[in-house]
Design a protein around this motif. Structure first.
Motif, PDB file in Angstrom:
ATOM      1  N   VAL A 191      -6.460  79.424  12.488  1.00 23.28           N
ATOM      2  CA  VAL A 191      -5.640  78.722  11.631  1.00 23.28           C
ATOM      3  C   VAL A 191      -4.312  79.158  11.754  1.00 23.28           C
ATOM      4  N   LEU A 192      -3.401  78.453  12.136  1.00 19.55           N
ATOM      5  CA  LEU A 192      -1.863  78.652  12.313  1.00 19.55           C
ATOM      6  C   LEU A 192      -0.994  78.195  11.345  1.00 19.55           C
ATOM      7  N   THR A 193       0.160  78.812  10.911  1.00 18.11           N
ATOM      8  CA  THR A 193       1.108  78.355   9.934  1.00 18.11           C
ATOM      9  C   THR A 193       2.326  78.250  10.560  1.00 18.11           C
ATOM     10  N   ARG A 194       3.233  77.418  10.352  1.00 24.99           N
ATOM     11  CA  ARG A 194       4.760  77.314  10.701  1.00 24.99           C
ATOM     12  C   ARG A 194       5.408  78.264   9.793  1.00 24.99           C
ATOM     13  N   ILE A 195       5.999  79.109  10.375  1.00 30.67           N
ATOM     14  CA  ILE A 195       6.939  80.133   9.456  1.00 30.67           C
ATOM     15  C   ILE A 195       8.203  79.449   8.951  1.00 30.67           C
ATOM     16  N   ASP A 196       8.503  79.457   7.593  1.00 34.49           N
ATOM     17  CA  ASP A 196       9.560  78.758   6.958  1.00 34.49           C
ATOM     18  C   ASP A 196      10.611  79.794   6.364  1.00 34.49           C
ATOM     19  N   GLU A 197      10.469  80.831   6.825  1.00 29.16           N
ATOM     20  CA  GLU A 197      11.377  81.865   6.287  1.00 29.16           C
ATOM     21  C   GLU A 197      12.678  82.382   7.298  1.00 29.16           C
ATOM     22  N   GLU A 198      13.752  82.465   6.181  1.00 30.68           N
ATOM     23  CA  GLU A 198      14.902  82.853   7.036  1.00 30.68           C
ATOM     24  C   GLU A 198      14.919  84.330   7.452  1.00 30.68           C
ATOM     25  N   ALA A 199      14.204  85.038   6.529  1.00 38.71           N
ATOM     26  CA  ALA A 199      14.213  86.409   6.655  1.00 38.71           C
ATOM     27  C   ALA A 199      13.526  87.005   8.050  1.00 38.71           C
ATOM     28  N   TYR A 200      14.189  87.932   8.575  1.00 38.81           N
ATOM     29  CA  TYR A 200      13.367  88.535   9.942  1.00 38.81           C
ATOM     30  C   TYR A 200      13.710  87.396  11.023  1.00 38.81           C
ATOM     31  N   SER A 201      14.316  86.546  10.942  1.00 44.73           N
ATOM     32  CA  SER A 201      14.929  85.617  12.160  1.00 44.73           C
ATOM     33  C   SER A 201      13.197  85.111  12.698  1.00 44.73           C
ATOM     34  N   THR A 202      12.234  84.649  11.688  1.00 41.86           N
ATOM     35  CA  THR A 202      10.887  84.099  12.192  1.00 41.86           C
ATOM     36  C   THR A 202      10.882  82.828  11.972  1.00 41.86           C
ATOM     37  N   LYS A 203      11.947  82.195  11.260  1.00 40.01           N
ATOM     38  CA  LYS A 203      11.811  80.701  10.890  1.00 40.01           C
ATOM     39  C   LYS A 203      11.535  79.739  12.201  1.00 40.01           C
ATOM     40  N   GLY A 204      10.480  78.820  12.163  1.00 39.40           N
ATOM     41  CA  GLY A 204      10.138  77.999  13.198  1.00 39.40           C
ATOM     42  C   GLY A 204       9.215  78.466  14.160  1.00 39.40           C
ATOM     43  N   LYS A 205       8.946  79.956  13.885  1.00 40.29           N
ATOM     44  CA  LYS A 205       7.871  80.369  14.706  1.00 40.29           C
ATOM     45  C   LYS A 205       6.356  80.221  14.012  1.00 40.29           C
ATOM     46  N   TRP A 206       5.421  80.366  14.814  1.00 40.64           N
ATOM     47  CA  TRP A 206       3.951  80.375  14.422  1.00 40.64           C
ATOM     48  C   TRP A 206       3.302  81.613  13.967  1.00 40.64           C
ATOM     49  N   PHE A 207       2.408  81.438  12.868  1.00 40.86           N
ATOM     50  CA  PHE A 207       1.841  82.668  12.406  1.00 40.86           C
ATOM     51  C   PHE A 207       0.360  82.696  12.632  1.00 40.86           C
ATOM     52  N   LEU A 208      -0.401  83.470  13.115  1.00 38.82           N
ATOM     53  CA  LEU A 208      -2.031  83.434  12.989  1.00 38.82           C
ATOM     54  C   LEU A 208      -2.190  83.784  11.957  1.00 38.82           C
ATOM     55  N   GLU A 209      -2.800  82.747  10.965  1.00 45.05           N
ATOM     56  CA  GLU A 209      -3.305  83.306   9.493  1.00 45.05           C
ATOM     57  C   GLU A 209      -4.611  83.935   9.417  1.00 45.05           C
ATOM     58  N   THR A 210      -5.572  83.259  10.434  1.00 43.01           N
ATOM     59  CA  THR A 210      -6.877  83.695  10.506  1.00 43.01           C
ATOM     60  C   THR A 210      -7.433  83.389  11.765  1.00 43.01           C
ATOM     61  N   GLY A 211      -8.322  83.905  12.291  1.00 45.16           N
ATOM     62  CA  GLY A 211      -8.822  83.761  13.428  1.00 45.16           C
ATOM     63  C   GLY A 211     -10.338  84.035  13.230  1.00 45.16           C
ATOM     64  N   PHE A 212     -11.334  83.579  14.073  1.00 50.26           N
ATOM     65  CA  PHE A 212     -12.688  83.778  13.869  1.00 50.26           C
ATOM     66  C   PHE A 212     -13.506  84.358  15.309  1.00 50.26           C
ATOM     67  N   GLY A 213     -14.252  85.038  15.049  1.00 56.97           N
ATOM     68  CA  GLY A 213     -14.885  85.751  16.343  1.00 56.97           C
ATOM     69  C   GLY A 213     -14.034  86.877  16.585  1.00 56.97           C
ATOM     70  N   LEU A 214     -13.833  87.248  17.713  1.00 56.02           N
ATOM     71  CA  LEU A 214     -12.919  88.278  18.287  1.00 56.02           C
ATOM     72  C   LEU A 214     -11.464  88.256  17.699  1.00 56.02           C
ATOM     73  N   LEU A 215     -11.065  87.145  17.137  1.00 53.54           N
ATOM     74  CA  LEU A 215      -9.810  86.722  16.184  1.00 53.54           C
ATOM     75  C   LEU A 215      -9.797  87.189  15.042  1.00 53.54           C
ATOM     76  N   SER A 216     -10.886  87.587  14.423  1.00 48.30           N
ATOM     77  CA  SER A 216     -11.027  87.979  12.813  1.00 48.30           C
ATOM     78  C   SER A 216     -10.145  89.257  12.750  1.00 48.30           C
ATOM     79  N   GLY A 217      -9.760  88.967  11.632  1.00 42.34           N
ATOM     80  CA  GLY A 217      -8.581  90.319  11.116  1.00 42.34           C
ATOM     81  C   GLY A 217      -7.281  90.393  12.172  1.00 42.34           C
ATOM     82  N   GLN A 218      -7.256  89.668  13.150  1.00 45.95           N
ATOM     83  CA  GLN A 218      -5.819  89.699  13.696  1.00 45.95           C
ATOM     84  C   GLN A 218      -4.527  88.892  13.139  1.00 45.95           C
TER      85      GLN A 218
END
Length: 92
Positions: A38-65
């Protein structure tokens, strides 16, 4: 993003992810019909991350990443490296 730009076996579904009030724009990442991330679109001006994507959760080997990506293509490529390699390994 067109499906042609995705790695073989991947598909995406848009979704509102309930991480904040009102939800965030997100994507469910499927590989050979199995939900892998599950990915989310980052909508934060802070840290120059607006418009990037964030891995909210993953399954299997992605768990906890948790990781940021500049583009959805980069995110799907990275997810592909850490999930099962092909449909042959998935259960019917």
């Amino acid at each position: 993003m067109g499906q042609a730009a995705l790695a073989p076996g991947f598909s995406l579904n848009e979704a509102r992810i309930g991480t904040v009030e009102g939800g965030e724009s997100g994507l469910l990442v499927w590989k050979f019909g199995q939900l892998v991330a599950v990915l989310t679109r980052i909508d934060e001006e802070a840290y120059s991350t607006k418009g990037k994507w964030f891995l909210e959760t993953g399954f299997g080997l992605l768990s906890g990443q948790h990781k940021n990506f500049d583009t959805i293509e980069e995110a799907v490529s990275w997810v592909g490296k850490y999930t099962f390699p092909s449909a042959a390994n998935s259960a019917d």
